[in-house]
Design a protein around this motif. Structure first.
Motif, mmCIF file in Angstrom:
data_model
loop_
_atom_site.group_PDB
_atom_site.id
_atom_site.type_symbol
_atom_site.label_atom_id
_atom_site.label_comp_id
_atom_site.label_asym_id
_atom_site.label_seq_id
_atom_site.Cartn_x
_atom_site.Cartn_y
_atom_site.Cartn_z
ATOM 1 N N ALA A 33 53.325 -2.545 102.538
ATOM 2 C CA ALA A 33 54.641 -3.451 102.432
ATOM 3 C C ALA A 33 54.754 -4.914 103.236
ATOM 4 O O ALA A 33 55.874 -5.234 103.368
ATOM 5 N N LEU A 34 53.652 -4.784 103.847
ATOM 6 C CA LEU A 34 53.439 -6.178 104.729
ATOM 7 C C LEU A 34 54.651 -6.322 105.912
ATOM 8 O O LEU A 34 55.236 -7.487 105.984
ATOM 9 N N MET A 35 54.809 -5.456 106.432
ATOM 10 C CA MET A 35 55.670 -5.172 107.582
ATOM 11 C C MET A 35 54.887 -4.558 108.802
ATOM 12 O O MET A 35 54.196 -3.633 108.566
ATOM 13 N N SER A 36 55.670 -4.638 110.074
ATOM 14 C CA SER A 36 55.178 -3.789 111.166
ATOM 15 C C SER A 36 55.635 -2.376 110.916
ATOM 16 O O SER A 36 56.630 -2.154 110.287
ATOM 17 N N PRO A 37 54.775 -1.353 111.548
ATOM 18 C CA PRO A 37 55.148 -0.100 111.397
ATOM 19 C C PRO A 37 56.582 0.378 111.801
ATOM 20 O O PRO A 37 57.402 1.025 111.181
ATOM 21 N N GLY A 38 57.149 -0.396 112.876
ATOM 22 C CA GLY A 38 58.564 -0.060 113.321
ATOM 23 C C GLY A 38 59.563 -0.515 112.375
ATOM 24 O O GLY A 38 60.389 0.146 112.034
ATOM 25 N N HIS A 39 59.266 -1.800 111.916
ATOM 26 C CA HIS A 39 60.276 -2.308 110.947
ATOM 27 C C HIS A 39 60.379 -1.627 109.804
ATOM 28 O O HIS A 39 61.229 -1.328 108.972
ATOM 29 N N PHE A 40 59.110 -1.277 109.309
ATOM 30 C CA PHE A 40 58.914 -0.503 108.050
ATOM 31 C C PHE A 40 59.619 0.714 108.089
ATOM 32 O O PHE A 40 60.290 1.091 107.112
ATOM 33 N N SER A 41 59.341 1.483 108.931
ATOM 34 C CA SER A 41 60.169 2.883 109.296
ATOM 35 C C SER A 41 61.603 2.718 109.262
ATOM 36 O O SER A 41 62.282 3.453 108.411
#
Length: 141
Positions: A33-41
């Motif tokens: 998703a081209l996001m950081s894990p925290g932001h993605f979650s």
């Protein structure tokens, strides 16, 4: 949430739908998703109403139910076929979502649902988490 983020989140959700049996984790999905894990979650939960892990396990349990209905695989074989690595965790999650153990589900007679089209059966047999209400009528197409 902007449209670009939703597109990226759907890309990750599509990855789960397609590759549910592969080893997937939040960092791998966040990368897709081209996001950081925290932001993605956080974004995934806001967009789809459940965590990425919960969504993945729901897909795995849906597929496990289909394999168990066929009756030609053992519970252990189904567990590994859907990407789970622990029979105990798989059985616990299956029981939590379905309301009965995988062995009991496999042993039950599933002939009455055999005539239902697969697209309708998927909706009617979708695992339901505690606290969610299950609709008794199929959705209108």
């Amino acid at each position: 949430m902007n449209l670009e983020d939703l597109v990226r989140l759907r890309r990750a959700r599509d990855l789960v739908d397609r590759d549910y049996a592969k080893p997937l984790d939040v960092p791998a999905l966040a990368h897709a998703a081209l996001m950081s894990p925290g932001h993605f979650s956080r974004s995934f939960r806001a967009a789809f109403g459940e965590t990425p892990y919960s969504y993945l396990m729901t897909r795995r349990i849906e597929r496990a139910k289909a394999l168990l209905r066929r009756g030609d695989l053992t519970v252990t074989e189904v567990c590994f076929a859907v990407g789970c690595t622990s029979l105990g965790s798989f059985s616990s999650r299956f029981t939590e979502l379905v309301g009965e153990t995988p062995s009991a589900y496999r042993a039950r007679d599933h002939r009455e649902g055999a005539a239902i089209p697969a697209c309708v059966a998927k909706i009617l047999t979708r695992p339901v988490r505690n606290g969610e209400a299950r609709s008794t009528t199929p959705p209108v197409a």
